[in-house]
Design an enzyme around this catalytic site. Structure first.
Site, PDB file in Angstrom:
ATOM      1  N   ASP A  57       0.841  -1.195   0.000  1.00  0.00           N
ATOM      2  CA  ASP A  57       0.000   0.000   0.000  1.00  0.00           C
ATOM      3  C   ASP A  57       0.880   1.251   0.000  1.00  0.00           C
ATOM      4  O   ASP A  57       1.938   1.255  -0.641  1.00  0.00           O
ATOM      5  CB  ASP A  57      -0.935  -0.020   1.216  1.00  0.00           C
ATOM      6  CG  ASP A  57      -2.257   0.672   0.956  1.00  0.00           C
ATOM      7  OD1 ASP A  57      -2.267   1.917   0.939  1.00  0.00           O
ATOM      8  OD2 ASP A  57      -3.275  -0.010   0.760  1.00  0.00           O
ATOM      9  N   HIS A  96      -3.794   5.067   4.634  1.00  0.00           N
ATOM     10  CA  HIS A  96      -4.564   3.918   4.162  1.00  0.00           C
ATOM     11  C   HIS A  96      -3.866   2.601   4.486  1.00  0.00           C
ATOM     12  O   HIS A  96      -4.482   1.656   4.969  1.00  0.00           O
ATOM     13  CB  HIS A  96      -4.810   4.044   2.661  1.00  0.00           C
ATOM     14  CG  HIS A  96      -5.752   3.039   2.096  1.00  0.00           C
ATOM     15  ND1 HIS A  96      -5.330   1.869   1.504  1.00  0.00           N
ATOM     16  CD2 HIS A  96      -7.100   3.016   2.044  1.00  0.00           C
ATOM     17  CE1 HIS A  96      -6.377   1.184   1.092  1.00  0.00           C
ATOM     18  NE2 HIS A  96      -7.469   1.844   1.403  1.00  0.00           N
ATOM     19  N   SER A 264     -11.634  -1.639   0.606  1.00  0.00           N
ATOM     20  CA  SER A 264     -10.293  -1.679   1.194  1.00  0.00           C
ATOM     21  C   SER A 264     -10.293  -2.528   2.459  1.00  0.00           C
ATOM     22  O   SER A 264      -9.403  -3.340   2.695  1.00  0.00           O
ATOM     23  CB  SER A 264      -9.814  -0.270   1.534  1.00  0.00           C
ATOM     24  OG  SER A 264      -9.589   0.488   0.383  1.00  0.00           O
TER      25      SER A 264
END
Length: 457
Positions: A57, A96, A264
């Site tokens: 990520d 994230h 996600s």
């Protein structure tokens, strides 16, 4: 090649409005509805202490109080700045990876327990630059493939209902090689989020990372058990997780807590559940995991859709695969699971018509995946739909309509379906490709088939 982190708009809005300190010291209870029975799996004695999960990520706050003990630099790397510590810049747009890492492996010191707590956490920073090249992406997905069990991925092409994108040469080879040879021959498990483009009329059949022979993808349902409105479905989705309309507490930057939702979260949660299964039985191959998910997923937990049933008696739907992940049932079956053995393959090339005869298929007695490779030549590819019917009458839609997509052609594409899992492949398969647009020149619509492939046992 741009990559978009898979977050729904409402998630970003909430993160901007909510003071993160409100969430500190409040643990997620993992009693999401419908229940995936995560706590029951823990209570059966399973964490993920013998499993390594890498979050690919935008980096991870590896010093976070809930992540620092799980973090291992041996399975981590920064492919943005080429350093050993994959730490993101401090920004509301760069947490994230840290959020996904928390859902997998957080340790309960502040923000709660991750689904696969106890796991060794790898952090592979790949996002954070405007563009990616194929070699860099391939290197990241092949990094430490004999030490990493699960790669958790929550990004992909734009979910705009317009884009069709697949892994380029080196990236696809890294995924293929890892799934076959990684984990010292057991196969790496690449977990992908199906996408957030449902409200844009998007479908993950046009995402070559999800519609891929070698990845495992997951949809998401809301608290009623219905597929989330933003979620994408397609014929390669294997199962679903809950929490689609929940803001789930997890780790944030600078040792704070934050919340996350969208597909996600589904990839990270599914990675944690799979880690529990590998803890129960470390000898499970990548294909064993697929069999276990198919046979333990719970279709009865899903609402507002009508399931189809294949000839092996398995219920499926493109939005949720074979049903909701059931962590307790998965780990219990995993503990005593007998490995499926070497994969068998049947191939047909030089395909000249819509009927594909595999009566002479030798080796494969039970189907796992069907992969049709070919090109669709059409001035507006979004007006083309494709489905395939097995010799036993099971129908799977390989390519749905996309009303917004007015681009031409879809070239050398892999159309992947898991819907025939468990069926005998022998007999005549019927492929139907239809243009919903009435074209003035019929020659502008053509289908060129390269290969029909069936994998299984």
């Amino acid at each position: 090649m741009k990559r978009k982190v898979r977050q729904i708009k409402s998630e970003v809005q909430v993160l901007l409005k909510v003071c993160l300190s409100v969430f500190e010291n409040k643990s997620p209870d993992w009693n999401l509805l419908p229940s995936m029975r995560i706590r029951e799996a823990w209570e059966a004695g399973f964490n993920a202490s013998r499993v390594t999960v890498a979050v690919v990520d935008d980096g991870v706050d590896v010093a976070h109080v809930d992540l620092r003990s799980a973090f291992s630099p041996d399975v981590s790397f920064d492919f943005v700045k080429f350093g050993s510590l994959p730490i993101p810049a401090v920004s509301k747009d760069t947490q994230h990876g840290t959020q996904c890492a928390g859902l997998v492996a957080m340790e309960g010191n502040q923000c709660g327990l991750g689904v696969g707590h106890g796991a060794t956490l790898g952090a592979i920073r790949l996002l954070g630059q405007d563009t990616l090249n194929d070699a860099l992406e391939g290197d990241a997905l092949a990094f430490q493939k004999n030490l990493i069990d699960i790669y958790s991925v929550s990004w992909g092409p734009k979910d705009d209902g317009l884009t069709a994108e697949k892994p380029a040469k080196f990236t696809q080879e890294a995924i293929r090689n890892g799934a076959i040879h990684g984990r010292k021959g057991l196969g790496n498990i690449f977990v992908w989020a199906s996408g957030n483009g449902g409200m844009n009329g998007d479908n993950c059949a046009l995402d070559g990372y999800v519609s891929n022979e070698y990845t495992i993808s997951f949809g998401v349902v809301d608290s009623t058990g219905a597929p989330a409105s933003y979620a994408e479905g397609c014929s390669s989705v294997l199962a679903a997780v809950s929490g689609g309309d929940s803001m789930i507490q997890t780790t944030g930057l600078e040792s704070k807590c934050s919340v996350i939702s969208g597909s996600s979260a589904s990839a990270a949660i599914a990675s944690g559940v799979i880690a529990l299964a590998l803890e129960a039985n470390p000898t499970l191959s990548q294909r064993d995991i697929q069999h276990l998910i198919v046979h333990t997923a719970n279709p009865s937990a899903i609402r507002d859709i009508t399931f189809f049933e294949n000839a092996a008696g398995l219920k499926f739907h493109p939005s949720v695969g074979f049903g909701l992940l059931d962590a307790q049932k998965l780990v219990e079956r995993a503990a005593t699971w007998q490995n499926v053995g070497e994969q068998k393959v049947c191939r047909k090339t030089k395909l000249l018509s819509g009927d594909i005869d595999v009566t002479d298929c030798v080796g494969v007695t039970r189907t796992e995946r069907v992969i049709l490779t070919g090109s669709v030549i059409h001035p507006h590819r979004g007006q083309v739909r494709m489905h395939i019917e097995s010799p036993h009458g099971t129908v799977s839609e390989l390519l749905p309509l996309r009303s917004k997509d007015e681009s031409s052609d879809l070239l050398e594409w892999d159309f992947v379906s898991v819907h025939f899992f468990g069926e005998s492949p022998k007999g005549v398969w019927k492929l139907r490709v239809i243009s919903e647009e009435d074209l003035k020149d019929p020659e502008s619509f053509r289908v060129k088939l390269t290969e029909f492939k069936i994998t299984g046992t």
